[in-house]
Design an enzyme around this catalytic site. Structure first.
Site, mmCIF file in Angstrom:
data_model
loop_
_atom_site.group_PDB
_atom_site.id
_atom_site.type_symbol
_atom_site.label_atom_id
_atom_site.label_comp_id
_atom_site.label_asym_id
_atom_site.label_seq_id
_atom_site.Cartn_x
_atom_site.Cartn_y
_atom_site.Cartn_z
ATOM 1 N N CYS A 138 41.749 30.624 31.866
ATOM 2 C CA CYS A 138 40.555 31.620 32.478
ATOM 3 C C CYS A 138 40.411 33.001 33.548
ATOM 4 O O CYS A 138 41.397 32.714 34.268
ATOM 5 C CB CYS A 138 39.802 30.864 33.736
ATOM 6 N N CYS A 141 38.429 33.981 36.249
ATOM 7 C CA CYS A 141 38.703 33.580 37.553
ATOM 8 C C CYS A 141 40.838 34.168 37.865
ATOM 9 O O CYS A 141 39.508 34.048 38.933
ATOM 10 C CB CYS A 141 39.286 31.909 37.037
ATOM 11 N N ASP A 142 41.236 34.693 37.199
ATOM 12 C CA ASP A 142 42.547 34.731 37.775
ATOM 13 C C ASP A 142 43.403 35.809 37.197
ATOM 14 O O ASP A 142 44.371 36.018 37.973
ATOM 15 C CB ASP A 142 43.834 33.116 36.801
#
Ligand code: NAP
Length: 315
Positions: A138, A141-142
């Site tokens: 992701c 997200c990261d």
């Protein structure tokens, strides 16, 4: 049957929707507007749309996936759908359907499966070991952890190219690794990728992800020349497709194709009466937000007709 007590003291609905992505939320909007008592379960896996850094092909909207999803969710709640943040663990068919979550049991006359898909793994050495230590599925997200660092994105589809563009935009040094000499992603995305000067390593697969505490390098194989090489990276984003999240329907006897996608007809009906399916978990040819929404609307309409016809004598 074991544990029949779980079928007592249940909350009752007309329609239960499993999955709160674009297909499920559109079903919820339509179902609630038909006047059906509707519950929608935000269950695992999380909607892929929530993770999309940019949406440019949903008519009338440009922004990130989370923002679009929130708008859809608020719209469904506004029309009276009840939202439950509970993981659906089991579905049982008796006179109606029972939905057993991690906290409660619910009962519904019809169910709509909109569970979408989950990330496909690459299946190479080091992948599992380094999840959260440089291996990610992701970018939204990261990605932040890798600003100013060197990352590789693996894959050649819309997700991989979108992720590569996003990572470049937030300040990562990005390389895209693709197993062929042509990307699968749509041309508009490819154009953006090349305009941003993102390097593509063609005809190449990842053999191994290596490091000590965290990812430090990838061992690559050029499948045309058979040459191995080592690429120093701080992180690797894997975007090699999704697999349908349809295990939940196995107890109901819902038919799936050989890849696990739920078989539906044009009315989003499955082979089991009262069970409908919508979005990426179905065997539909195009997996887009706009088609998931279309499926969701059709599934809600079919559920409405099913309930009217089956229960009209009791109304
Ligand atoms: P996808 O379209 O299935 O693409 C997966 C990519 O990963 C392909 O390029 C494939 O290579 C590669 N791949 C698969 N297995 C691999 C392996 N073991 N090793 C190396 N490479 C591998 O998946 P996606 O990009 O996640 O998209 C999923 C669906 O969502 C698609 O229908 C897509 O159109 C849709 N989507 C749309 C948007 C958008 O419209 N903006 C954004 C994201 C996703 P090959 O090309 O050689 O098969």
């Amino acid at each position: 049957m074991e544990g029949l007590d779980i079928l007592k003291d249940v909350e009752e609905y007309d329609v239960a929707i499993i999955g709160a992505g674009p297909a499920g939320l559109t079903s919820a909007i339509y179902s609630a507007r038909y006047g059906l008592k509707t519950v929608i379960f935000e269950t695992l896996p999380a909607s892929q749309l929530a993770l999309a850094p940019i949406i440019e092909n949903y008519p009338g909207f440009e922004g990130n996936g989370f923002e679009l999803l929130n708008k859809m969710k608020n719209q469904a709640l506004k029309f009276g759908a009840v939202h439950k943040f509970e993981n659906v663990e089991r579905l049982i068919k008796k006179d109606c359907f029972y939905i057993i979550t991690d906290s409660k049991t619910y009962k519904a006359k019809a169910i709509i499966i909109a569970t979408g898909g989950e990330n496909r793994e690459l299946g190479v050495e080091g992948e599992k070991e380094f999840i959260g230590k440089g291996v990610s599925y992701c970018a939204t997200c990261d990605g932040n952890f890798f600003r100013g660092k060197r990352v590789a994105v693996v894959g050649g589809g819309n997700t991989a190219v979108t992720d590569a563009i996003y990572l470049k935009e937030i300040g990562c040094d990005v390389l895209l690794i693709h197993r062929r000499d042509e990307l699968r992603a749509e041309k508009a995305l490819q154009k953006k990728l090349f305009e941003r000067g993102i390097e593509v390593i063609w005809n190449t697969v990842v053999l191994k992800i290596e490091g000590n505490e965290k990812v430090e390098r990838l061992v690559l194989l050029n499948i045309k020349t058979n040459e191995k090489s080592v690429l120093e990276v701080d992180g690797v984003f894997i975007a090699v497709g999704i697999k349908p999240a349809t295990d939940i329907v196995s107890d109901l006897g819902v038919e799936r194709d050989s890849n696990g996608y739920i078989k539906v007809d044009k009315r989003q009906r499955t082979n089991i009466e009262g069970v409908f399916a919508a979005g990426d978990c179905c065997d539909n040819p195009l997996k887009q937000v706009v088609t998931a929404c279309g499926d969701g609307a059709v599934a809600a309409n079919s559920a409405f007709e099913f309930i009217i016809n089956k229960y009209k004598s009791n109304k």
